[in-house]
Design a protein around this motif. Structure first.
Motif, PDB file in Angstrom:
ATOM      1  N   ALA A   7       0.829  -1.207   0.000  1.00 50.35           N
ATOM      2  CA  ALA A   7       0.000   0.000   0.000  1.00 50.35           C
ATOM      3  C   ALA A   7       0.864   1.258   0.000  1.00 50.35           C
ATOM      4  O   ALA A   7       0.562   2.237  -0.693  1.00 50.35           O
ATOM      5  N   ILE A   8       1.947   1.228   0.779  1.00 52.71           N
ATOM      6  CA  ILE A   8       2.863   2.379   0.802  1.00 52.71           C
ATOM      7  C   ILE A   8       3.534   2.540  -0.559  1.00 52.71           C
ATOM      8  O   ILE A   8       3.697   3.656  -1.068  1.00 52.71           O
ATOM      9  N   ALA A   9       3.927   1.418  -1.173  1.00 57.63           N
ATOM     10  CA  ALA A   9       4.538   1.485  -2.500  1.00 57.63           C
ATOM     11  C   ALA A   9       3.533   1.992  -3.541  1.00 57.63           C
ATOM     12  O   ALA A   9       3.901   2.717  -4.467  1.00 57.63           O
ATOM     13  N   PHE A  10       2.263   1.607  -3.383  1.00 54.36           N
ATOM     14  CA  PHE A  10       1.221   2.039  -4.313  1.00 54.36           C
ATOM     15  C   PHE A  10       1.035   3.553  -4.260  1.00 54.36           C
ATOM     16  O   PHE A  10       0.996   4.221  -5.287  1.00 54.36           O
ATOM     17  N   ASN A  11       0.932   4.094  -3.041  1.00 55.19           N
ATOM     18  CA  ASN A  11       0.795   5.534  -2.869  1.00 55.19           C
ATOM     19  C   ASN A  11       1.137   5.880  -1.424  1.00 55.19           C
ATOM     20  O   ASN A  11       0.327   5.637  -0.521  1.00 55.19           O
ATOM     21  N   LEU A  55       0.862   5.374   4.059  1.00 53.81           N
ATOM     22  CA  LEU A  55       1.577   5.723   5.296  1.00 53.81           C
ATOM     23  C   LEU A  55       0.658   6.133   6.438  1.00 53.81           C
ATOM     24  O   LEU A  55       0.878   5.716   7.586  1.00 53.81           O
ATOM     25  N   PRO A  56      -0.371   6.955   6.220  1.00 53.02           N
ATOM     26  CA  PRO A  56      -1.247   7.311   7.356  1.00 53.02           C
ATOM     27  C   PRO A  56      -1.884   6.092   8.019  1.00 53.02           C
ATOM     28  O   PRO A  56      -2.039   6.067   9.246  1.00 53.02           O
ATOM     29  N   ILE A  57      -2.240   5.092   7.229  1.00 55.92           N
ATOM     30  CA  ILE A  57      -2.856   3.885   7.786  1.00 55.92           C
ATOM     31  C   ILE A  57      -1.860   3.143   8.667  1.00 55.92           C
ATOM     32  O   ILE A  57      -2.173   2.755   9.801  1.00 55.92           O
ATOM     33  N   LEU A 106     -10.926  12.123   2.291  1.00 55.54           N
ATOM     34  CA  LEU A 106     -10.179  13.342   1.970  1.00 55.54           C
ATOM     35  C   LEU A 106      -9.278  13.205   0.750  1.00 55.54           C
ATOM     36  O   LEU A 106      -8.926  14.221   0.129  1.00 55.54           O
ATOM     37  N   GLY A 107      -8.906  11.975   0.416  1.00 57.08           N
ATOM     38  CA  GLY A 107      -7.888  11.830  -0.617  1.00 57.08           C
ATOM     39  C   GLY A 107      -8.345  11.189  -1.906  1.00 57.08           C
ATOM     40  O   GLY A 107      -7.578  11.161  -2.876  1.00 57.08           O
ATOM     41  N   ILE A 108      -9.547  10.649  -1.949  1.00 53.61           N
ATOM     42  CA  ILE A 108      -9.994   9.920  -3.138  1.00 53.61           C
ATOM     43  C   ILE A 108     -11.189  10.637  -3.753  1.00 53.61           C
ATOM     44  O   ILE A 108     -12.122  11.043  -3.048  1.00 53.61           O
TER      45      ILE A 108
END
Length: 390
Positions: free
Chosen positions: A141-145, A150-152, A181-183
C-alpha cells in the motif's frame, strides 16, 4: 437473569464487538472476494456472519450462563485459497460442509479428538503460511501511494504503542479519512451508500465439488477447531469457568450452517475477544459476566445490519488499502502462529508446511494450505520413524 445485567457488562460487550468487528471485517471482505464473491455477495456474507455471531453468542450465553464469545474464523485462509472451480457457489458448498464437520466434532467425540491430535505446530505453520501474503499488503500500500498507505500504517503503529486493542480501529479510522479526503468520489457515491442502508441478504445456491471441499472446507475446519474453538475453551477455563465443549462446538456449527447459504463461511468460539468478556474487567462477579457476551452479541447484530454500507464504502477505495488494514490486523496472528509453529522438535516439518502453504501453488485444483499440511505431516512422520530406528 435481568438482575445480572450491569453497565459494566454493557460497556465491555459493546467494546468487545467493536474491537472484534473493526479489527477483522476487512479480512472477511477480502477473504470472501478472494473466493470469487461479488461485492453484493461479500456484503451478504458479512451481514450473515455478524448476525449469526451475535445470535449464537446470545443463545449460548443465556443457555449456559457463561460468557461465550463468538468470532468468525479463517477468512484470511479463504484469501489464500483463491478461486476454485464452480466459483463462489462452490465456496458456499464448502462452507456448508465445514459447518457439518463442526457439528460432527461437537456431537462425535472421536472426530474432535482427531482434530486435537493434529500437531499444533503444523496447524500454526499452515495458518502462518496463509497469513504471510496478506501481511505484505501494508508495504504494498505504501509502495502504491505513500500518501494513502503511510497514514494507515502510522496510525496503527502509534496507537498500538499506547493500547494494542485500539491499533486496528485506529488504522481503520485512518483508512476512512484517506477515502474521505484523498480519493475522488464518483458522482453517484452518496446514492450507492444510501441504497446500501437497506439490509439485504443474498441467497447463494451451493455447488459441491471435491476441489472446494479439499481446498476450503477441510483447511477451514482444521483452523477453526485448532486455532479458535479449542483455544476458546481454554480461555474460559483459565478464567475459572467449566464449559462443556461438545454442545458449544455443535451449536457454533449449527449457526455456521445457517449463515453459509448467504455467504458466511463459519462462526466459532472466540479466543482473543473471549478474554475480554470472561475476565475481571467485564465484571468482578464471574456469575454476571455472561451479560458481556450477550451485549456483544446484540452489538454484532447491529453491525451486521450495516454491512451493506460498510462494504459499499470500502468499495470506493483501491483494494490495496483495505488489504493493508486487513494485513495490519493479522500481524499479531501471524507472529503468534509463526512462533508456535517453529518449536525445536517439529521445526523442520513446520517449515515444510509453512513454505508449501505460503507458495500459493495449487495441485490438482487443491490449494497449497492442504498440501502444506500433508507435506509437513509426512516430514514429521518420517522424522519420528528415523528416530525410532536410531
Amino acid at each position: 437473569m435481568l438482575r445480572d445485567f450491569s453497565v459494566q457488562t454493557l460497556f465491555m460487550g459493546v467494546l468487545t464487538a467493536f474491537v472484534g468487528f473493526a479489527s477483522s471485517f476487512a479480512v472477511v471482505l477480502h477473504g470472501l472476494t478472494g473466493v470469487s464473491a461479488s461485492e453484493v455477495q461479500a456484503a451478504s456474507g458479512l451481514m450473515a456472519l455478524s448476525i449469526s455471531m451475535g445470535a449464537c453468542a446470545i443463545v449460548l450465553s443465556l443457555a449456559t450462563r457463561l460468557p461465550v464469545s463468538i468470532a468468525w474464523p479463517g477468512a484470511a485462509l479463504l484469501a489464500g485459497s483463491g478461486a476454485v472451480e464452480g466459483g463462489f457457489s462452490a465456496a458456499v458448498g464448502a462452507f456448508l460442509l465445514c459447518g457439518l464437520l463442526i457439528v460432527a466434532a461437537g456431537l462425535w467425540k472421536p472426530l474432535a479428538r482427531m482434530v486435537s491430535s493434529i500437531p499444533s505446530a503444523l496447524a500454526n505453520a499452515m495458518l502462518a503460511g496463509v497469513l504471510i501474503g496478506l501481511c505484505f499488503a501494508p508495504v504494498k500500500a505504501i509502495a502504491f501511494n505513500p500518501l494513502f498507505g503511510l497514514p494507515i500504517v502510522l496510525a496503527w503503529a502509534v496507537v498500538g504503542r499506547v493500547n494494542r486493542l485500539y491499533a486496528v480501529p485506529a488504522a481503520l479510522l485512518a483508512f476512512v479519512l484517506v477515502i474521505a479526503l484523498g480519493i475522488d468520489m464518483p458522482d453517484d457515491a452518496l446514492g450507492e451508500l444510501s441504497s446500501a442502508l437497506v439490509p439485504r441478504l443474498e441467497l447463494i445456491p451451493p455447488v459441491f465439488n471435491t476441489a472446494a471441499a479439499v481446498s476450503i472446507a477441510l483447511p477451514l475446519f482444521i483452523v477453526t477447531m485448532a486455532s479458535q474453538n479449542i483455544p476458546g475453551i481454554a480461555v474460559l477455563k483459565v478464567n475459572h469457568f467449566q464449559p462443556n465443549p461438545g454442545p458449544l462446538f455443535a451449536t457454533t456449527g449449527l449457526f455456521s450452517l445457517l449463515s453459509a447459504p448467504f455467504g458466511g463461511h463459519a462462526v466459532n468460539l472466540a479466543a482473543i475477544t473471549a478474554a475480554m468478556c470472561a475476565g475481571t474487567d467485564a465484571h468482578p462477579d464471574c456469575g454476571r459476566r455472561y451479560w458481556s457476551a450477550i451485549n456483544a452479541g446484540i452489538t454484532y447484530i447491529a453491525f451486521g445490519l450495516l454491512a451493506g454500507v460498510v462494504t459499499a464504502f470500502v468499495g470506493l477505495a483501491p483494494p490495496v488499502l483495505i488489504e493493508a488494514v486487513a494485513g495490519l490486523a493479522l500481524i499479531g496472528a501471524f507472529s503468534s502462529s509463526a512462533m508456535a509453529a517453529f518449536t525445536d522438535d517439529t521445526r523442520e516439518a513446520a517449515a515444510i508446511t509453512f513454505l508449501v502453504t505460503a507458495s500459493g501453488v495449487s495441485f490438482a485444483g487443491v490449494s497449497g494450505a492442504f498440501w502444506g499440511l500433508i507435506a509437513g505431516g509426512l516430514m514429521l512422520a518420517l522424522a519420528r520413524f528415523a528416530r525410532r530406528k536410531a
